[in-house]
Design an enzyme around this catalytic site. Structure first.
Site, PDB file in Angstrom:
ATOM      1  N   HIS A 255     -14.698   9.570  16.211  1.00  0.00           N
ATOM      2  CA  HIS A 255     -14.278   9.857  17.580  1.00  0.00           C
ATOM      3  C   HIS A 255     -14.243   8.627  18.463  1.00  0.00           C
ATOM      4  CE1 HIS A 255     -18.607   9.656  17.598  1.00  0.00           C
ATOM      5  NE2 HIS A 255     -18.659   9.721  18.898  1.00  0.00           N
ATOM      6  N   CYS A 256     -14.666   7.468  17.969  1.00  0.00           N
ATOM      7  CA  CYS A 256     -14.799   6.292  18.838  1.00  0.00           C
ATOM      8  C   CYS A 256     -13.923   5.119  18.435  1.00  0.00           C
ATOM      9  CB  CYS A 256     -16.262   5.837  18.868  1.00  0.00           C
ATOM     10  SG  CYS A 256     -17.361   6.917  19.812  1.00  0.00           S
ATOM     11  N   ILE A 257     -14.185   4.552  17.283  1.00  0.00           N
ATOM     12  CA  ILE A 257     -13.627   3.247  16.942  1.00  0.00           C
ATOM     13  C   ILE A 257     -12.101   3.234  16.864  1.00  0.00           C
ATOM     14  CG2 ILE A 257     -13.707   1.340  15.297  1.00  0.00           C
ATOM     15  CD1 ILE A 257     -16.507   2.230  14.555  1.00  0.00           C
TER      16      ILE A 257
END
Length: 445
Positions: A275-277
């Site tokens: 969900h981030c990188i």
């Protein structure tokens, strides 16, 4: 009045008399809600998904980081409840926003969830509340969007209510750190808001790290994820270069990491997931355009990482041609691992979905096996894959595939048996080498 409002709210927080509301009971919100409840606060969780309410009512957690027992303990103690009725926000003293911040098809920030949630809070806003954004975003979002929407009610930040930002730092599958033990960066709109942030989060987590502004805290989160994105891109590029030279990048990394200073190991793979990188760096590249400043380094890293699934499928096609004399367009491929990282069920932005898509775009057929993901759920970008089910990993089933593409190295897989049954293996995680199972039909990619 402002001092009275601040003092009253601070006292509520310090005595655990404050009720917290957590909006968005997903991978970030549910673990946070349970951690806050465990620290002694009454917590109401809010979500628009009725299926989550059904699961929570049955005391069944749908997030690996929260066990059924931990969930039931907080419900039974009367410290946690969940609802789809946002009218309950009026009773909350601290409101925490944990909603998605995806990208549009053009890689622009999609803040529609944050904006809609802020408007829902505004409809029930009252004096004496602390509103916190945890969703990852570009610097300025908390003050320029959340605060502005809330002040549209006529109430003022720092006088009637308070606004802060604290970036989430969840790491699905991490056995060493959990919500309460990961240091928490906090910031607020003014010194009083920061004091409230330190008091509230200090009660729920072991370490609080205050910074000077909400924009700084927003930049902290982006910096953490850009750091990983850029370094993963570097080793992914090195992988392609060293492969052309006949050099094993994993052997290089293992030797390089013996240096006790000046080096930190990162590992290549089939692409970025989670969900981030894959998403967060583009929030900064978008915001930087406002200042007419290019982010070439960050964007190049994104391009390299985004190209990895196609590179891997290229290696798969080459191996099928050379080793089996068969075109990818006539091949049946088993993708091993749908989750974006091992030992979790999280498929958000998983490169495995893209791998399946590219294989089938090139005329091949692809199945998948994942011990944690029985069926592909609805996704924003891969609707055509919805409903496909994980196939059995029996020797007979494996032998029916022209190649097995290892995208996620789950520990529960019997790799020795897989090596015996598979005709060809494309290993993007170096798992066979780590286990001493190297063979002529195992190709690294």
């Amino acid at each position: 009045m402002a001092t009275f409002t601040f003092d009253t709210l601070l006292q509520k927080i310090e005595t655990r008399a404050a009720r917290a509301g957590v909006i968005g009971l997903g991978y970030v919100g549910l673990p946070l809600a349970i951690a806050v409840a465990r620290s002694g606060f009454a917590v109401t969780g809010f979500d628009i998904d009725p299926s989550k309410m059904v699961a929570l009512e049955a005391r069944r957690s749908y997030i690996d980081a929260v066990s059924d027992a931990a969930l039931a303990a907080e419900i039974d103690a009367g410290r946690f409840q969940a609802t789809t009725d946002f009218a309950g926000l009026a009773a909350c003293d601290v409101i925490i926003i944990c909603v998605p911040t995806p990208l549009t098809k053009h890689r622009d920030p999609d803040l529609s969830f944050v904006e809609a949630t802020s408007r829902s809070i505004a409809a029930h806003l009252r004096p004496g509340q602390l509103v916190v954004l945890e969703s990852t975003t570009y610097p300025g979002t908390t003050d320029d969007i959340v605060k502005v929407i809330l002040e549209g009610t006529g109430l003022k930040s720092g006088a009637d209510f308070f606004v802060g930002f604290s970036p989430e730092r969840e790491d699905p599958g991490n056995q060493h750190y959990h919500t309460a033990t990961i240091p928490k960066v906090v910031a607020g709109d003014g010194p009083e808001a920061l004091s409230l942030m330190k008091a509230f989060y200090g009660a729920a987590v072991s370490t609080v790290v205050p910074v000077s502004s909400n924009a700084t805290a927003e930049a902290v989160k982006l910096t953490e994820n850009i750091f990983r994105s850029v370094n993963i891109a570097l080793v992914n590029e090195l992988k392609t270069v060293y492969a052309a030279m006949g050099i094993d990048v994993w052997e290089v990394i293992e030797a390089a990491k013996t240096k006790p200073f000046g080096y930190m190991p990162f590992y290549p793979g089939p692409g970025l997931g989670g969900h981030c990188i894959p998403i967060d760096p583009f929030y900064l590249t978008w915001k930087s355009r406002e200042y007419e400043l290019p982010t070439r380094f960050i964007e190049l890293a994104g391009e390299i990482n985004s190209a990895m699934p196609r590179y891997v499928v290229g290696k798969l096609a080459e191996a099928l041609d050379i080793r089996a004399g068969k075109a990818l367009s006539r091949s049946l491929v088993l993708v091993l691992g749908l989750a974006y990282k091992k030992n979790v069920a999280d498929i958000r932005e998983s490169p495995s979905l893209r791998l399946i898509e590219i294989i089938e775009e090139r005329g091949g057929r692809a199945d998948y096996h994942d011990p944690f993901v029985a069926e592909i759920p609805p996704t924003r970008e891969y609707q055509a894959l919805k409903g496909r089910r994980s196939v059995a990993l029996t020797p007979d089933a494996v032998s029916g595939y022209d190649a097995v593409l290892v995208a996620t190295d789950h520990d529960s897989v019997d790799y020795a048996a897989l090596a015996k049954s598979a005709a060809l293996i494309i290993d993007t995680r170096n798992v066979f080498n780590r286990l001493g199972l190297l063979a002529d039909h195992v190709i690294k990619a």
